[in-house]
Design a protein around this motif. Structure first.
Motif, PDB file in Angstrom:
ATOM      1  N   THR A  31      25.103  44.559  45.594  1.00  0.00           N
ATOM      2  CA  THR A  31      23.985  44.025  44.836  1.00  0.00           C
ATOM      3  C   THR A  31      24.271  44.047  43.358  1.00  0.00           C
ATOM      4  O   THR A  31      23.814  43.185  42.628  1.00  0.00           O
ATOM      5  N   THR A 162      10.201  34.419  55.257  1.00  0.00           N
ATOM      6  CA  THR A 162      11.321  35.061  54.583  1.00  0.00           C
ATOM      7  C   THR A 162      11.120  35.168  53.079  1.00  0.00           C
ATOM      8  O   THR A 162      11.506  36.129  52.459  1.00  0.00           O
ATOM      9  N   GLY A 167       8.720  42.456  52.566  1.00  0.00           N
ATOM     10  CA  GLY A 167       9.499  43.689  52.507  1.00  0.00           C
ATOM     11  C   GLY A 167       8.853  44.766  51.662  1.00  0.00           C
ATOM     12  O   GLY A 167       9.315  45.879  51.604  1.00  0.00           O
ATOM     13  N   ARG A 272      13.976  46.632  44.367  1.00  0.00           N
ATOM     14  CA  ARG A 272      13.326  46.030  45.525  1.00  0.00           C
ATOM     15  C   ARG A 272      13.106  44.537  45.298  1.00  0.00           C
ATOM     16  O   ARG A 272      13.368  43.709  46.166  1.00  0.00           O
ATOM     17  N   LYS A 275      16.374  42.625  45.528  1.00  0.00           N
ATOM     18  CA  LYS A 275      16.760  42.391  46.921  1.00  0.00           C
ATOM     19  C   LYS A 275      15.968  41.227  47.497  1.00  0.00           C
ATOM     20  O   LYS A 275      16.502  40.371  48.208  1.00  0.00           O
ATOM     21  N   GLU A 276      14.697  41.238  47.221  1.00  0.00           N
ATOM     22  CA  GLU A 276      13.828  40.185  47.715  1.00  0.00           C
ATOM     23  C   GLU A 276      14.282  38.830  47.191  1.00  0.00           C
ATOM     24  O   GLU A 276      14.300  37.838  47.912  1.00  0.00           O
ATOM     25  N   TYR A 277      14.650  38.834  45.945  1.00  0.00           N
ATOM     26  CA  TYR A 277      15.100  37.595  45.318  1.00  0.00           C
ATOM     27  C   TYR A 277      16.380  37.100  45.980  1.00  0.00           C
ATOM     28  O   TYR A 277      16.528  35.907  46.262  1.00  0.00           O
ATOM     29  N   VAL A 278      17.302  38.015  46.222  1.00  0.00           N
ATOM     30  CA  VAL A 278      18.560  37.620  46.857  1.00  0.00           C
ATOM     31  C   VAL A 278      18.299  37.097  48.258  1.00  0.00           C
ATOM     32  O   VAL A 278      18.864  36.085  48.685  1.00  0.00           O
ATOM     33  N   LYS A 279      17.389  37.780  48.972  1.00  0.00           N
ATOM     34  CA  LYS A 279      17.047  37.299  50.315  1.00  0.00           C
ATOM     35  C   LYS A 279      16.452  35.907  50.250  1.00  0.00           C
ATOM     36  O   LYS A 279      16.727  35.052  51.098  1.00  0.00           O
ATOM     37  N   CYS A 280      15.638  35.705  49.257  1.00  0.00           N
ATOM     38  CA  CYS A 280      15.014  34.411  49.085  1.00  0.00           C
ATOM     39  C   CYS A 280      16.073  33.333  48.879  1.00  0.00           C
ATOM     40  O   CYS A 280      16.021  32.267  49.486  1.00  0.00           O
ATOM     41  N   GLU A 282      19.167  33.443  49.744  1.00  0.00           N
ATOM     42  CA  GLU A 282      19.942  33.248  50.975  1.00  0.00           C
ATOM     43  C   GLU A 282      19.177  32.390  51.963  1.00  0.00           C
ATOM     44  O   GLU A 282      19.745  31.531  52.644  1.00  0.00           O
ATOM     45  N   SER A 283      17.888  32.621  52.014  1.00  0.00           N
ATOM     46  CA  SER A 283      17.069  31.813  52.916  1.00  0.00           C
ATOM     47  C   SER A 283      17.078  30.356  52.487  1.00  0.00           C
ATOM     48  O   SER A 283      17.170  29.453  53.312  1.00  0.00           O
TER      49      SER A 283
END
Length: 311
Positions: A31, A162, A167, A272, A275-280, A282-283
């Motif tokens: 990260t 997502t 989260g 946190r 992470k959420e931003y990265v997941k976003c 990726e989605s």
DNA sequence: CTAACATGCCGTCAGTGTCT
DNA sequence: AGACACTGACGGCATGTTAG
């Protein structure tokens, strides 16, 4: 660190410490390194920079060019340019600003609203795809992404959004971050966003319980103003009532502890969100890939239909 | 088995933006 | 202008993985 209570591997630690000091590239978490690896060469100036890493990634090309062609650019100008670029939090908020069903980072209403925890109000999907794993992906207007399992009832069964704050810890979990059991049985808590710091006299905590009490520092409690103070609890002295240098030093230490505690929590929250931003992201990548594939297929189909036959 | 490396998380510092 | 929040950067620690 002691709160984790993990076993220490001294040998490994010494080795890693040596690595860090020698200057060889120490192992970094993904990260961090995602953005740091690309922006490391930007750290030409001595000391630290406070340039948002996302902004650095977004402008890596032009920065490289300017660095190569001009060598040293005016630091003030550079800082001005970079400071205009929003943080990832703002980027994500802007991305989801046109989607009513997608809460912005930092908003709490998704947890506090009428929707059940983890389920966000969803926009009407405009496109539905199925992945190779059988999962359904729905894209709402503005790019909201929804996933559902094969067993679910189509769009109505969509469950996990997502790009949401799913989260995020539940409110109850976020309420108390540090709790320590004192020797006399008194509980001490740190509550983010609270208003009052209460000194609990003569209470000694386990040093492993973070910054609630360190060394011979008295323990403090942060309470809502309306909360009735328990017996034996004394309000922390206000700066105006301090006189001696020792009291001033104590107050300074107290303020520092409080600031560190807040910053600790802020850093956790920031990570946190990151992470959420990265997941976003990726989605979004996954969705756009599916979308792209669909469009290519559609194009091929249309080509087949409208292209003249060469029989 | 062990050293080296990778990964993930954390606490802290410091710079910047925002709010009052 | 000062307080505060946010976040990049840095270093430390624990644990997992891999090569020799």
């Amino acid at each position: 660190m002691s709160k984790r209570g993990r076993k220490k591997y001294v040998q490994t630690n010494i080795r890693q410490m040596a690595m860090a000091t020698v200057g060889s590239q120490p192992a970094r978490c993904v990260t961090d390194s995602v953005v740091e690896s690309r922006s490391a060469h930007l750290q030409t100036r001595a000391g630290r920079t406070a340039v948002p890493a996302v902004a650095q990634v977004a402008t890596i090309t032009e920065t490289d060019e300017s660095a190569d062609s001009e060598g040293v650019i005016d630091s003030h100008k550079h800082r001005e340019i970079l400071s205009q670029r929003p943080s990832y939090r703002r980027i994500l908020n802007e991305l989801s600003s046109d989607v009513p069903g997608v809460p912005k980072i930092g908003e709490e209403k998704s947890e506090e609203g009428g929707s059940p925890p983890g389920i966000t109000t969803m926009a009407v999907p405009t496109s539905i795809y199925q992945t190779s794993t059988g999962q359904y992906i729905a894209i709402a207007q503005g790019g909201a992404v929804q996933l559902s399992n094969p067993g679910s009832e189509g769009v109505q069964g969509l469950q996990a959004l997502t790009m949401t704050n799913s989260g995020a810890p539940p409110p109850s979990a976020a309420l108390v971050h540090y709790a320590a059991q004192a020797a006399d049985g008194k509980q001490q808590f740190f509550v983010p966003g609270s208003q009052v710091v209460v000194q609990d006299e003569e209470t000694e905590l386990d040093p492993s319980h973070m910054a609630v009490a360190t060394g011979d520092m008295p323990a403090y409690q942060i309470r809502a103003p309306a909360t009735a103070l328990p017996q034996g609890v004394v309000m922390a002295a206000s700066p105006g009532s301090l006189h001696g240098p020792q009291q001033l030093a104590e107050e300074a230490t107290r303020k520092r502890e409080l600031r560190l505690m807040k910053n600790r929590e802020a850093a956790k929250e920031c990570r946190r969100r990151k992470k959420e931003y990265v997941k976003c992201l990726e989605s979004r990548v996954a969705i756009l890939e599916v979308q792209n594939k669909k469009l290519i297929e559609e194009l091929e189909t249309l080509k087949d239909i409208y292209s003249p036959k060469t029989d």
